[in-house]
Design an enzyme around this catalytic site. Structure first.
Site, mmCIF file in Angstrom:
data_model
loop_
_atom_site.group_PDB
_atom_site.id
_atom_site.type_symbol
_atom_site.label_atom_id
_atom_site.label_comp_id
_atom_site.label_asym_id
_atom_site.label_seq_id
_atom_site.Cartn_x
_atom_site.Cartn_y
_atom_site.Cartn_z
ATOM 1 N N ALA A 103 126.708 -7.615 -36.620
ATOM 2 C CA ALA A 103 125.270 -7.779 -36.825
ATOM 3 C C ALA A 103 124.835 -7.470 -38.248
ATOM 4 O O ALA A 103 123.956 -8.147 -38.798
ATOM 5 C CB ALA A 103 124.508 -6.883 -35.844
ATOM 6 N N ASP A 104 125.432 -6.475 -38.887
ATOM 7 C CA ASP A 104 125.042 -6.074 -40.243
ATOM 8 C C ASP A 104 125.123 -7.241 -41.225
ATOM 9 O O ASP A 104 124.380 -7.296 -42.214
ATOM 10 C CB ASP A 104 125.945 -4.956 -40.769
ATOM 11 N N ALA A 105 126.047 -8.161 -40.961
ATOM 12 C CA ALA A 105 126.285 -9.270 -41.890
ATOM 13 C C ALA A 105 125.039 -10.113 -42.108
ATOM 14 O O ALA A 105 124.885 -10.753 -43.162
ATOM 15 C CB ALA A 105 127.429 -10.148 -41.381
ATOM 16 N N ILE A 106 124.127 -10.123 -41.140
ATOM 17 C CA ILE A 106 122.914 -10.940 -41.266
ATOM 18 C C ILE A 106 122.043 -10.458 -42.419
ATOM 19 O O ILE A 106 121.350 -11.250 -43.065
ATOM 20 C CB ILE A 106 122.143 -10.955 -39.930
ATOM 21 N N PHE A 107 122.077 -9.177 -42.705
ATOM 22 C CA PHE A 107 121.359 -8.648 -43.871
ATOM 23 C C PHE A 107 122.122 -8.934 -45.156
ATOM 24 O O PHE A 107 121.515 -9.224 -46.195
ATOM 25 C CB PHE A 107 121.180 -7.141 -43.718
#
Length: 399
Positions: free
Chosen positions: A187-191
């Site tokens: 999920a962090d990759a979206i930022f």
């Protein structure tokens, strides 16, 4: 002490860290009032404290001691993104100069992992500075790396499998990452990555970057976004994991990364982008869910669904969520008193986590799941999240 023997880049950074807002541990307490000057004072003190921790010999921030973290990586990038955005909103050029000098130390390079989203995040800073200075060297490496990614996209599975690793040795650092990190499988990759691809597309007029980011964003979202809970799981390892009460585990900072990431994507996306409505739908669904999960003290907890009546605060996730919700109010995607109250309460919680010196506490350390934090725990990305929040609550408070 004479600094004439020190590298030029280090000397340049020293000039930027000697900001005009320096405070000491004996400084008076900060106000959590939702007023422009109180917000400005708090954000400046946090920024100044963090910049003062830069070690000219090692070119590292003293509070970030993990040898695996790169100056060009996501930890530093989140600080720089927040610092740059705060500089622009508050009109304080010394902070922009600090970011430029840190980028000079990095020699305008991304991290060494071509496909890993964590090593793309710093590209946002370089693009922003390129727009101001028009020096091709600032975005040369970013464009080369992103060109390589879109020309040779990875097709690995998004399953996060710990025993499938991709080993990379760069100098004295060893990366041993899950194979799926060649795509946005957490999920962090979206930022970290999609805003950079969308922004480079906007800058160059080349649609390939936006097209790639759009396809990968929706692959990640369809994989990790729970349409019933309106929250993202951190990665595929959490499809089956449960908390003590048998519920799926939703990480506070992980959902902070995603909501803040979607806000930043929408910032870079043309208003007439054909699929924009889908991003706005996810953003609104998450926002409506997350305001209901905020605790009475203004924080979002490390584990969003935890029922603990008095769990410890967590500043990094709270900062990202305050930024994202305030951005929605400022840009017309959200409206209503519940969102404004949520933002004001969240900002107050962030200020209350700041020590008189400017050190931000209650930041969960680097991780991938809910975890504890103490008043003494800080990290660069926590400071970046607070400064991102300040960049949106400051103009909001002035209205």
């Amino acid at each position: 002490m004479s600094y004439r023997r020190w590298p030029l880049a280090a000397a340049l950074l020293l000039s930027a860290t000697a900001c005009t807002h320096q405070s000491t541990p004996e400084s008076a307490g900060l106000s959590d009032a939702f007023e422009p000057e109180a917000i400005r004072t708090a954000a400046n003190r946090v920024a100044d404290w963090q910049l003062a921790q830069y070690d000219l010999k090692t070119k590292n921030f003293r509070e970030e001691e993990r040898a695996s973290e790169l100056p060009q990586g996501w930890v530093n990038a989140t600080l720089n993104i927040g610092l740059m955005r705060w500089a622009e909103q508050s009109g304080q050029t010394e902070y922009r100069t600090a970011v430029k000098n840190l980028s000079e130390v990095n020699q305008w390079q991304l991290g060494p992992r071509v496909y890993d989203a964590d090593d793309h995040a710093m590209g946002q800073v370089y693009i922003d500075l390129y727009r101001q200075h028009d020096e091709a060297r600032m975005i040369k490496h970013t464009q080369e790396v992103l060109d390589q990614v879109v020309s040779n996209p990875s097709d690995v599975d998004l399953a996060f499998i710990d025993d499938e690793r991709d080993r990379l040795v760069v100098g004295d650092r060893v990366f041993n990452d899950q194979e799926c990190r060649k795509r946005w499988c957490w999920a962090d990759a979206i930022f970290m990555a999609p805003p950079v691809f969308f922004d480079l597309s906007r800058l160059t007029g080349d649609p390939r970057y936006a097209e790639f980011a759009h396809e990968e964003f929706w692959a990640t979202t369809e994989y990790l976004y729970n349409e019933d809970e309106h929250l993202y799981l951190r990665d595929s390892r959490y499809f089956e994991r449960r908390d003590d009460e048998g519920r799926l585990i939703y990480w506070g900072r992980g959902n902070g990364w995603t909501l803040a990431g979607i806000a930043r994507i929408l910032d870079q996306m043309p208003e007439d982008f054909e699929e924009r409505e889908g991003y706005e739908r996810i953003y609104r669904e998450m926002a409506a869910r997350l305001v209901k999960l905020q605790h009475a003290d203004g924080n979002w907890r490390s584990s969003l669904l935890a029922r603990d009546e008095a769990p410890a605060p967590e500043s990094s996730g709270t900062g990202l969520l305050v930024f994202a919700l305030a951005w929605g109010l400022n840009n017309g995607l959200l409206e209503g008193e519940q969102y404004r109250q949520s933002v004001e309460l969240g900002w107050g919680a962030l200020v209350n986590a700041v020590q008189p010196s400017g050190k931000l506490g209650w930041v969960q350390q680097v991780g991938f799941a809910p975890g504890s934090a103490t008043a003494e725990d800080t990290q660069l990305y926590g400071v970046g999240a607070l400064l991102l929040a300040a960049s949106e609550v400051y103009p909001m408070s002035r209205r």
